[in-house]
Design a protein around this motif. Structure first.
Motif, PDB file in Angstrom:
ATOM      1  N   ALA A  31       0.831  -1.209   0.000  1.00  0.00           N
ATOM      2  CA  ALA A  31       0.000   0.000   0.000  1.00  0.00           C
ATOM      3  C   ALA A  31       0.864   1.256   0.000  1.00  0.00           C
ATOM      4  N   VAL A  32       1.944   1.244   0.758  1.00  0.00           N
ATOM      5  CA  VAL A  32       2.849   2.398   0.784  1.00  0.00           C
ATOM      6  C   VAL A  32       3.502   2.598  -0.583  1.00  0.00           C
ATOM      7  N   ILE A  33       3.949   1.509  -1.200  1.00  0.00           N
ATOM      8  CA  ILE A  33       4.582   1.601  -2.517  1.00  0.00           C
ATOM      9  C   ILE A  33       3.600   2.154  -3.548  1.00  0.00           C
ATOM     10  N   PHE A  34       2.374   1.619  -3.570  1.00  0.00           N
ATOM     11  CA  PHE A  34       1.371   2.127  -4.509  1.00  0.00           C
ATOM     12  C   PHE A  34       1.047   3.590  -4.230  1.00  0.00           C
ATOM     13  N   GLY A  35       0.981   3.966  -2.961  1.00  0.00           N
ATOM     14  CA  GLY A  35       0.708   5.353  -2.602  1.00  0.00           C
ATOM     15  C   GLY A  35       1.787   6.307  -3.082  1.00  0.00           C
ATOM     16  N   VAL A  36       3.038   5.906  -2.948  1.00  0.00           N
ATOM     17  CA  VAL A  36       4.145   6.744  -3.412  1.00  0.00           C
ATOM     18  C   VAL A  36       4.082   6.915  -4.923  1.00  0.00           C
ATOM     19  N   ALA A  61       1.451   6.564  -6.901  1.00  0.00           N
ATOM     20  CA  ALA A  61       0.255   7.333  -7.265  1.00  0.00           C
ATOM     21  C   ALA A  61       0.470   8.818  -7.028  1.00  0.00           C
ATOM     22  N   ARG A  62       1.104   9.152  -5.918  1.00  0.00           N
ATOM     23  CA  ARG A  62       1.356  10.560  -5.613  1.00  0.00           C
ATOM     24  C   ARG A  62       2.341  11.170  -6.612  1.00  0.00           C
ATOM     25  N   LYS A  63       3.394  10.420  -6.934  1.00  0.00           N
ATOM     26  CA  LYS A  63       4.363  10.922  -7.910  1.00  0.00           C
ATOM     27  C   LYS A  63       3.719  11.084  -9.287  1.00  0.00           C
ATOM     28  N   ARG A  64       2.875  10.137  -9.658  1.00  0.00           N
ATOM     29  CA  ARG A  64       2.215  10.237 -10.969  1.00  0.00           C
ATOM     30  C   ARG A  64       1.274  11.441 -11.006  1.00  0.00           C
ATOM     31  N   ALA A  65       0.526  11.657  -9.923  1.00  0.00           N
ATOM     32  CA  ALA A  65      -0.393  12.795  -9.868  1.00  0.00           C
ATOM     33  C   ALA A  65       0.384  14.110  -9.899  1.00  0.00           C
ATOM     34  N   ALA A  66       1.502  14.171  -9.216  1.00  0.00           N
ATOM     35  CA  ALA A  66       2.315  15.391  -9.215  1.00  0.00           C
ATOM     36  C   ALA A  66       2.893  15.643 -10.601  1.00  0.00           C
ATOM     37  N   GLY A  67       3.335  14.607 -11.282  1.00  0.00           N
ATOM     38  CA  GLY A  67       3.875  14.755 -12.627  1.00  0.00           C
ATOM     39  C   GLY A  67       2.808  15.139 -13.624  1.00  0.00           C
ATOM     40  N   HIS A  68       1.610  14.595 -13.466  1.00  0.00           N
ATOM     41  CA  HIS A  68       0.504  14.907 -14.366  1.00  0.00           C
ATOM     42  C   HIS A  68       0.100  16.367 -14.222  1.00  0.00           C
ATOM     43  N   ASN A  69       0.018  16.858 -13.008  1.00  0.00           N
ATOM     44  CA  ASN A  69      -0.360  18.254 -12.783  1.00  0.00           C
ATOM     45  C   ASN A  69       0.710  19.197 -13.307  1.00  0.00           C
ATOM     46  N   ARG A  70       1.952  18.806 -13.174  1.00  0.00           N
ATOM     47  CA  ARG A  70       3.041  19.663 -13.635  1.00  0.00           C
ATOM     48  C   ARG A  70       3.006  19.817 -15.153  1.00  0.00           C
TER      49      ARG A  70
END
Length: 74
Positions: free
Chosen positions: A46-51, A53-62
């Protein structure tokens, strides 16, 4: 039969993730948190998937936000 204290190394014998996994999964009687190997694996996954997902969302917004210089060019 050997006691748990005789089986445990005096210092962590591996990477940080392995040491944390040992701490979480070992029974409370041997200074662990007592979660067991299955729950420990689920928590780590769950921690790995969360990291990711967060990185992907941050990259997508950027990518969606343009810089002021790009806005002037268009």
């Amino acid at each position: 039969m050997r006691s748990h204290d005789q089986l445990r190394p005096a210092r962590p014998a591996g990477p940080l993730g392995a040491s944390l996994g040992d701490l979480v999964s070992q029974p409370a009687e041997v200074d662990g948190l007592g979660a067991g190997p299955f729950l420990t694996s689920v928590l780590f996954l769950a921690v790995i998937f969360g990291v990711f997902a967060r990185k992907r969302a941050a990259g997508h917004n950027r990518d969606a936000v343009s810089s002021p210089a790009e806005a002037r060019l268009s």
